[in-house]
Design an enzyme around this catalytic site. Structure first.
Site, short mmCIF file in Angstrom:
data_model
loop_
_atom_site.label_atom_id
_atom_site.label_comp_id
_atom_site.label_asym_id
_atom_site.label_seq_id
_atom_site.Cartn_x
_atom_site.Cartn_y
_atom_site.Cartn_z
N CYS A 188 -4.97 7.31 0.06
CA CYS A 188 -3.67 7.89 -0.26
C CYS A 188 -3.69 9.40 -0.07
CB CYS A 188 -3.29 7.54 -1.70
SG CYS A 188 -1.80 8.37 -2.28
N ASP A 195 -6.90 2.69 0.66
CA ASP A 195 -5.94 1.78 1.27
C ASP A 195 -6.69 0.95 2.32
OD1 ASP A 195 -3.67 2.82 -0.11
OD2 ASP A 195 -3.58 4.49 1.30
N GLU A 228 1.98 4.78 7.18
CA GLU A 228 2.81 5.01 8.36
C GLU A 228 2.24 6.13 9.22
OE1 GLU A 228 5.66 4.24 4.79
OE2 GLU A 228 3.73 5.20 5.16
#
Length: 281
Positions: A188, A195, A228
């Site tokens: 993160c 992640d 993203e």
């Protein structure tokens, strides 16, 4: 302009259980895109495909209702929505009464649409698909198709993005390949929490050196960036260094806070993949 540091990430948060659209925290895409060389027309199309596993509300008699929701957020949108704020927003439905599921779906679409296009001109609507409990057993589990890069016995020593590891046989005829790996990990941007993801790379062009590609994907292991942004960085590194004629990068990240995020970026118009989760999701 919102920044990640201003969000609720890494902070103690009150869990509001009455509907509140203001909890959504949009973050502009432009800053991170400038870092990877995207400042004008983007070389990719696509969307961020989200799954919400923990949506609940009350019907008019106060009885709890539950559903899964698939969100499709166009990558052309001005903003991403920070995921903790998304979770807090969904929690705000918990003790709110709605007439029916259609009213809930309409609220979700309107609120997310406003957040991701805030500060810009709406070009296309966010997709929202609600799945009720009677259809839960139709939600399949599939692994990403392709030749596994993880079969390769490579030495990995770099754990920050290293695009110089990417090479391609530009002197040879182009090939078409679909390559996958389950070894994608990043952190993160704000909290540094891990992640975990799987990634599929489809391309036509000079053959990409697979050992270097696997080492490159592993090099994200200690990198702090949102899902993203990682996928767009991978796309741009492959696009600029390996010169494919066509390129698609699709990642499916494991869920956190009842949400998974699955960015899809492609150089050419095509249908989005079905939102089917992997076993780890």
């Amino acid at each position: 302009m919102n920044t990640p540091e201003q969000s609720q990430l890494g902070k103690a948060s009150a869990y509001v259980d009455q509907y509140d659209a203001s909890l959504l925290f949009p973050i502009p895409r432009a800053g991170k895109r400038a870092e990877i060389g995207v400042t004008g027309a983007s070389p990719f199309f696509g969307a961020d495909i989200w799954t919400a596993y923990e949506l609940s509300w009350l019907n008019t008699r106060g009885k709890p209702q539950v559903a899964l929701v698939h969100f499709t957020i166009p990558c052309e949108s001005v903003n991403i929505v920070e995921s903790k704020s998304f979770k807090l927003y969904l929690n705000s439905y918990n003790n709110t009464r709605f007439t029916d599921a259609a009213e809930v779906l309409a609220r979700l679409r309107a609120d997310i649409n406003e957040a991701v296009w805030r500060g810009g001109v709406v070009q296309s609507s966010v997709g929202v698909k609600m799945i009720g409990p009677e259809l839960f057993d139709r939600e399949p589990i599939y692994e990403l198709d392709g030749l596994s890069l993880d079969r390769l016995d490579v030495e990995c020593t770099r754990y920050q993005p290293a695009p110089d590891l990417l090479t391609a046989a530009t002197e040879e005829p182009p090939v078409t390949e679909v390559l996958v790996s389950n070894l994608l990990k990043s952190n993160c941007l704000v909290t540094g929490q891990p992640d975990w993801g799987s990634v599929q790379i489809s391309y036509t062009g000079p053959q990409i050196n697979q050992e270097g590609l696997l080492q490159y994907l592993v090099s994200f292991r200690n990198h702090n960036e949102f899902h993203e942004q990682c996928v767009e960085r991978i796309f741009m590194d492959l696009w600029t260094r390996c010169k494919p004629l066509k390129l698609t990068v699709y990642a499916r990240y494991t869920r956190r806070g009842g949400l998974d995020i699955n960015p899809f970026r492609t150089s050419h118009p095509q249908a989005l993949p079905l939102n089917t989760r992997t076993a780890r999701q």
